[in-house]
Design a protein around this motif. Structure first.
Motif, PDB file in Angstrom:
ATOM      1  N   UNK A   1       5.816   4.049  -5.532  1.00  0.00           N
ATOM      2  CA  UNK A   1       6.841   3.002  -5.529  1.00  0.00           C
ATOM      3  C   UNK A   1       8.081   3.193  -4.682  1.00  0.00           C
ATOM      4  N   UNK A   2       8.283   4.560  -4.252  1.00  0.00           N
ATOM      5  CA  UNK A   2       9.176   4.847  -3.117  1.00  0.00           C
ATOM      6  C   UNK A   2       8.693   5.930  -2.160  1.00  0.00           C
ATOM      7  N   UNK A   3       8.586   5.546  -0.952  1.00  0.00           N
ATOM      8  CA  UNK A   3       8.020   6.271   0.328  1.00  0.00           C
ATOM      9  C   UNK A   3       9.172   6.734   1.050  1.00  0.00           C
ATOM     10  N   UNK A   4       9.142   8.134   1.320  1.00  0.00           N
ATOM     11  CA  UNK A   4      10.281   8.349   2.230  1.00  0.00           C
ATOM     12  C   UNK A   4      11.478   8.884   1.208  1.00  0.00           C
TER      13      UNK A   4
ATOM     14  N   UNK B   1       0.795  -1.323   0.025  1.00  0.00           N
ATOM     15  CA  UNK B   1      -0.120   0.049  -0.217  1.00  0.00           C
ATOM     16  C   UNK B   1       0.787   1.281  -0.144  1.00  0.00           C
ATOM     17  N   UNK B   2       2.105   1.288   0.676  1.00  0.00           N
ATOM     18  CA  UNK B   2       2.737   2.459   0.624  1.00  0.00           C
ATOM     19  C   UNK B   2       4.349   1.629   0.245  1.00  0.00           C
ATOM     20  N   UNK B   3       4.982   2.522  -0.539  1.00  0.00           N
ATOM     21  CA  UNK B   3       6.426   2.215  -0.993  1.00  0.00           C
ATOM     22  C   UNK B   3       6.505   0.577  -1.511  1.00  0.00           C
TER      23      UNK B   3
ATOM     24  N   UNK C   1      20.107   2.654  -9.874  1.00  0.00           N
ATOM     25  CA  UNK C   1      19.010   1.736  -9.291  1.00  0.00           C
ATOM     26  C   UNK C   1      17.881   1.890 -10.126  1.00  0.00           C
ATOM     27  N   UNK C   2      17.225   0.986 -10.941  1.00  0.00           N
ATOM     28  CA  UNK C   2      16.163   0.879 -11.690  1.00  0.00           C
ATOM     29  C   UNK C   2      14.935   0.490 -10.794  1.00  0.00           C
ATOM     30  N   UNK C   3      13.850   1.297 -10.813  1.00  0.00           N
ATOM     31  CA  UNK C   3      12.806   1.030  -9.961  1.00  0.00           C
ATOM     32  C   UNK C   3      11.600   1.331 -11.063  1.00  0.00           C
ATOM     33  N   UNK C   4      10.833   0.452 -11.231  1.00  0.00           N
ATOM     34  CA  UNK C   4       9.665   0.353 -12.318  1.00  0.00           C
ATOM     35  C   UNK C   4       8.858  -0.739 -12.290  1.00  0.00           C
TER      36      UNK C   4
END
Length: 299
Positions: free
Chosen positions: A126-129, A99-101, A117-120
């Protein structure tokens, strides 16, 4: 799961797959950068509230790892950072769900460092904080929509294959206006396959220049290349350094060529008559003006 290219490192062939209700790693306590996790596929963590891939409370170094298909009920499916300053280099997060991140959750007292870094294609957000951006990171809703092996966030030609470079000039065909000319990426004035060389530096490329070695003319005109339009016909004056042969060609039949005072260097003989310029003409050099005194002595 969509795939993303991480070209500098090899593809990991070793997987850590958690069973239901289990995470892959729990990093806790006095763990510093000299603790290294490298070249692993971290996958399958589920049935937890946080950190199904890695729950991190230390400062490890994580290199070339792929976080795939992890899921949690609350926060940070791929990684949950609960303090510490881990370093992630050339890692991939995709297919993770929370639900978060979806990929990563960073608490206020953590500061992960992300580099290349690949985030997909993880659940949103996708990222929280917060995190420290070490550069080269790629965060995108989709990984590689056109399946050319290039992540969408750095894909130069979405919908086309960035890896095709027909002429091998380093510019992919999708951005190359001359895809079969290794020396050009745009047609320019002369078109693909033809150089835009300007031999006489007159601003007109040779392909459009009717006098490519005459900086003063782009067309031969009546006098021809190398001869000004106001210096041909019945009378032509040739300055030292200019071509006598061009003047001989340009002068009208019966005309006069005046060679200015000085030394005229010829690289090859000047042909007159049969085999050369076959027309009547006069070639005359300049002389010093005679003084009245000298003239009277000759009388």
């Amino acid at each position: 799961v969509q795939t993303c290219a991480l070209p500098i490192y090899g593809t990991p062939l070793t997987s850590i797959q958690a069973t239901s209700g289990t995470r892959c790693f729990y990093v806790f306590g006095h763990v510093g950068p000299d603790t290294i996790i490298e070249n692993l596929i971290i996958t399958g963590g589920s049935g937890l509230n946080r950190g199904a891939g890695i729950y991190c409370k230390g400062d490890p170094t994580i290199i070339n790892c792929r976080f795939l298909d992890n899921a949690v009920a609350e926060r940070g499916a791929g990684m949950y950072h609960d303090g510490g300053k881990p370093t992630l280099i050339h890692c991939l997060f995709t297919g993770n769900s929370a639900p978060a991140g979806g990929a990563m959750y960073n608490t206020s007292h953590s500061d992960p460092i992300l580099t290349n870094v690949v985030i997909c294609a993880n659940s949103a957000p996708q990222i929280s904080g917060d995190y420290t951006d070490g550069g080269g990171n790629c965060i995108s809703e989709t990984c590689d929509a056109d399946t050319d092996g290039v992540p969408d966030c750095i894909d130069q030609c979405l919908g086309e294959d960035d890896t095709i470079d027909s002429d091998g000039d380093g510019t992919p065909d999708c951005l190359d206006g001359c895809e079969n000319d290794p020396n050009k990426t745009e047609p320019g004035e002369c078109g693909c396959g033809f150089p835009d060389t300007d031999s006489d530096s007159d601003g007109t490329p040779d392909c459009l220049d009717g006098c490519e070695n005459d900086p003063d003319k782009t067309e031969p005109g009546e006098c021809g290349c190398g001869v000004p339009e106001d210096n041909c016909g019945d009378n032509i004056t040739v300055a030292v350094g200019d071509s006598i042969a061009d003047a001989v060609t340009a002068v009208a039949s019966g005309g006069t060529i005046v060679l200015e005072a000085g030394t005229h260097i010829v690289d090859s003989q000047i042909l007159l008559g049969q085999g050369g310029v076959d027309k009547p003409l006069t070639i005359i050099g300049e002389t010093a003006a005679r003084s009245e005194e000298h003239t009277s002595e000759l009388q």
